[in-house]
Write an enzyme that holds these catalytic residues in place. Structure first.
Site, PDB file in Angstrom:
ATOM      1  N   GLY A  25       0.822  -1.203   0.000  1.00 65.41           N
ATOM      2  CA  GLY A  25       0.000   0.000   0.000  1.00 65.41           C
ATOM      3  C   GLY A  25       0.849   1.243   0.000  1.00 65.41           C
ATOM      4  O   GLY A  25       2.074   1.184   0.163  1.00 65.41           O
TER       5      GLY A  25
ATOM      6  N   GLU B 194      -7.697  33.792  -9.058  1.00 67.07           N
ATOM      7  CA  GLU B 194      -8.446  32.870  -8.202  1.00 67.07           C
ATOM      8  C   GLU B 194      -9.951  33.000  -8.412  1.00 67.07           C
ATOM      9  O   GLU B 194     -10.689  32.015  -8.320  1.00 67.07           O
ATOM     10  CB  GLU B 194      -8.090  33.115  -6.733  1.00 67.07           C
ATOM     11  CG  GLU B 194      -6.614  32.934  -6.405  1.00 67.07           C
ATOM     12  CD  GLU B 194      -6.087  31.561  -6.788  1.00 67.07           C
ATOM     13  OE1 GLU B 194      -6.890  30.597  -6.796  1.00 67.07           O
ATOM     14  OE2 GLU B 194      -4.895  31.431  -7.098  1.00 67.07           O
TER      15      GLU B 194
END
Length: 656
Positions: free
Chosen positions: A238, A460
């Protein structure tokens, strides 16, 4: 948007996106263990039989040297007196028993004895007259014993020296040079760690598979009745930080059998043969303590793929070969199970992963939303929390975080509370800690010029408005122009639920959102800037995978090629790096399709912002004034514009 999650059934991609410019985003019946076989006695060194003949030769040489004939004679006392009178005596030594010894002037040694009743005064005077060197000494018995000791001391020293050398050689044969061949495993038997399976939040399937190993070693008769065979080895794979080592510690805490823990790098050494010796010693120790569990952490350090090497001697391959032999060679009824962990399963040798060695492969993935909430609660034990802390909200705001990331998040929140002279952690501390983990530290010294602040606000605002206007895009959570680390601003998007499948519409909207900042700059200023560099790189990568892997190109068609990123194992195994698996002509088509997708996304973003130019200007002004706004503010701005123009407002899709 700080997170991008792309996952298909056989191919998954989870990347944390940061925008540096202005946007961040095995078959025998089990039974009692048998007596382990005794190791064979070490073979004596080839030089040991020569020790005794060599010592005997040295003694003979010493005796022969001392037995060499010398010019020495013994004569009566009267003759001695005559030689004194003749002046041929050079030295005289007289002891307290009347014994006389000395040398003549020609170098001859002599000895005689003075009669007991004889007055020696005239002799003394005569010796002085002839200028003879006179010495007096005491007689001693046991001269023969002293001589024998003098002869035997060198022999005794030599024998002791060779005995010590042979002992050290035997130790070297059994344990390596100075014990370097001994295993460095940490043996956990009596004092076990306090970690238990209940301390590992989530991962119920993983814990069930691992706990079966412990149950098999505790009660093998249950499996014998059903004819089941216990696993020889279990390997956990993992991403980093998902708790593989923590699960191993829980096994050590739960198991009632000896637990031998060692890291893969402990087998690696500069001396040839040491790694293989340590593997033998490790499994020998496990057999002596059977039933037992061997845990090898980061096994890829010793179990990497074997390559073709011409000449030389690869110590790592010898160690791997010994590990393969030990795992396949020990009897299954011996009660030994090997537990391993790695985050690089593709680097392991196929012979190590086959059934019979590692029979069971357990995947420990990144936690889902429910597991993240449980992990956060575990890491918050012992901490004082405010009433506004909701772990489900925090878990929803941390997609892609590993267990280690979540532990760091809680710790950063605690540090933030201490910084504010508080002992209670509130929701604001967790939000601040999340921003720090995702974006970096706030740069108070990185002050922007007024025109730069306005440019970042426009950039933004473009990201936020395009995200709010696109149907499949994730809702906007927060927009800020506060510099953090390398980012001058950030637009954060959070998914409404855990996604496992991504449609073409979602990916297309994702491209438009990525290019929303650059589109806003083109709409407002008429030109782009360097602030969109990371946006362009991320959009190009997404378009590349859409064309080459996901089959979403109308020109190339439903064709999927493997990742074109060179495999990191290539040169490590002495092979060439993996290149592309298609022709130059196909490559040109791929490049053209990537450029087309990115260009279309930019045109779409520009068109959306031109239709909502007033909302763009208003949101930019709010950002300049407030520096940070929530996603709800973005929707409010859009609703006001739509009210003025009489058009339908976008559906509310922001995070609560």
């Amino acid at each position: 948007m700080p997170w991008v999650l792309l996952r298909s059934r056989s191919v998954s991609l989870f990347t944390r996106v940061r925008l540096p410019g202005r946007h961040a985003s095995r078959s025998a019946k089990p039974g009692p263990p048998r007596e382990p076989p005794k190791p064979p006695a070490p073979t004596a060194p080839s030089w040991r039989p020569w020790l005794l003949p060599l010592a005997a030769l040295i003694v003979i040489l010493i005796l022969v040297a001392r037995a060499q004939p010398s010019r020495s004679t013994t004569f009566p006392y009267s003759e001695f007196v005559g030689k004194v009178a003749a002046g041929v005596v050079k030295t005289v030594d007289i002891d307290d028993k009347g014994g006389v010894s000395g040398t003549l002037k020609d170098g001859t040694r002599f000895s005689t004895r003075i009669p007991a009743a004889l007055d020696t005064s005239p002799l003394d005077q005569q010796l002085r007259d002839k200028k003879v060197e006179i010495t007096a000494s005491q007689s001693s018995g046991g001269d023969g014993l002293r001589t024998l000791l003098v002869l035997l001391l060198p022999l005794l020293f030599i024998v002791m020296l060779f005995w010590w050398s042979g002992r050290k050689a035997a130790q070297t044969l059994t344990s390596g040079v100075g014990g370097i061949g001994r295993s460095r495993a940490k043996i956990i038997e009596a004092e076990r760690p306090g970690t238990r399976f209940e301390d590992v939040a989530g991962y119920e399937g993983v814990k069930q598979e691992i706990s079966e190993i412990v149950d098999f070693l505790r009660r093998p008769e249950r499996y014998a009745v059903a004819g089941a065979k216990g696993p020889r080895g279990v390997i956990m794979v993992g991403p980093p930080g998902t708790g593989k080592t923590l699960i191993a510690r829980a096994v050590a805490g739960e198991a009632e059998v000896p637990f031998l823990s060692v890291t893969g790098s402990a087998f690696v050494e500069m001396f040839v043969g040491v790694g293989a010796s340590r593997v033998r010693d490790l499994f020998g120790e496990a057999r002596r303590r059977a039933p037992s569990i061997i845990f090898i952490d980061e096994i890829d350090a010793v179990g990497s793929r074997r390559g073709i090497r011409l000449g030389g001697n690869d110590e790592r391959e010898q160690t791997l070969n010994q590990l393969l032999a030990e795992m396949d060679g020990f009897d299954q009824s011996s009660g030994i199970v090997v537990l391993a962990a790695t985050n690089r399963p593709e680097a392991l040798d196929p012979a190590l992963l086959r059934p019979g060695r590692f029979d069971r492969h357990v995947t420990v993935p990144l936690p889902n939303q429910a597991e993240r909430a449980a992990i956060l609660a575990v890491h918050a034990r012992g901490k004082t929390l405010a009433a506004d802390v909701d772990w489900h909200v925090v878990a929803r705001a941390t997609p892609g975080f590993s267990g280690a990331d979540l532990a760091n998040l809680v710790n950063e929140a605690a540090i933030n509370a201490v910084r504010a002279d508080r002992a209670i952690i509130d929701a604001h501390d967790l939000a601040t800690a999340r921003d720090r983990v995702l974006l970096g530290r706030r740069e108070s010294s990185n002050a922007l010029l007024p025109e730069e602040r306005h440019a970042v606000a426009v950039h933004e605002s473009g990201h936020a408005l395009v995200a709010a206007l696109c149907e499949h895009a994730d809702p906007v959570a927060k927009v800020t122009i506060l510099p953090s680390g390398p980012a001058l601003g950030a637009t954060e998007q959070l998914p409404e639920a855990e996604r496992h499948l991504y449609t073409e519409g979602y990916l297309t909207d994702l491209l438009a959102v990525r290019l929303g900042g650059r589109a806003a700059e083109l709409v407002v200023f008429g030109e782009g800037s360097t602030g969109a560099a990371d946006d362009l790189a991320g959009a190009t990568q997404i378009a590349d995978r859409m064309v080459a892997e996901f089959g979403l190109s109308q020109v190339l068609g439903p064709v999927g090629y493997a990742s074109r990123t060179p495999h990191y194992l290539g040169r490590e195994n002495g092979e060439e790096a993996v290149g592309r698996s298609y022709s130059e002509h196909t490559q040109r088509i791929v490049d053209e399709e990537i450029a087309r997708l990115v260009a279309q996304a930019e045109k779409r973003a520009i068109a959306l912002l031109q239709r909502h130019r007033a909302a763009l200007d208003t949101l930019a002004e709010l950002l300049v004034a407030r520096e940070t706004v929530d996603g709800s503010v973005v929707l409010d701005v859009l609703k006001r514009q739509c009210t003025v123009r009489g058009t339908a407002a976008p559906a509310p899709r922001t995070n609560p």
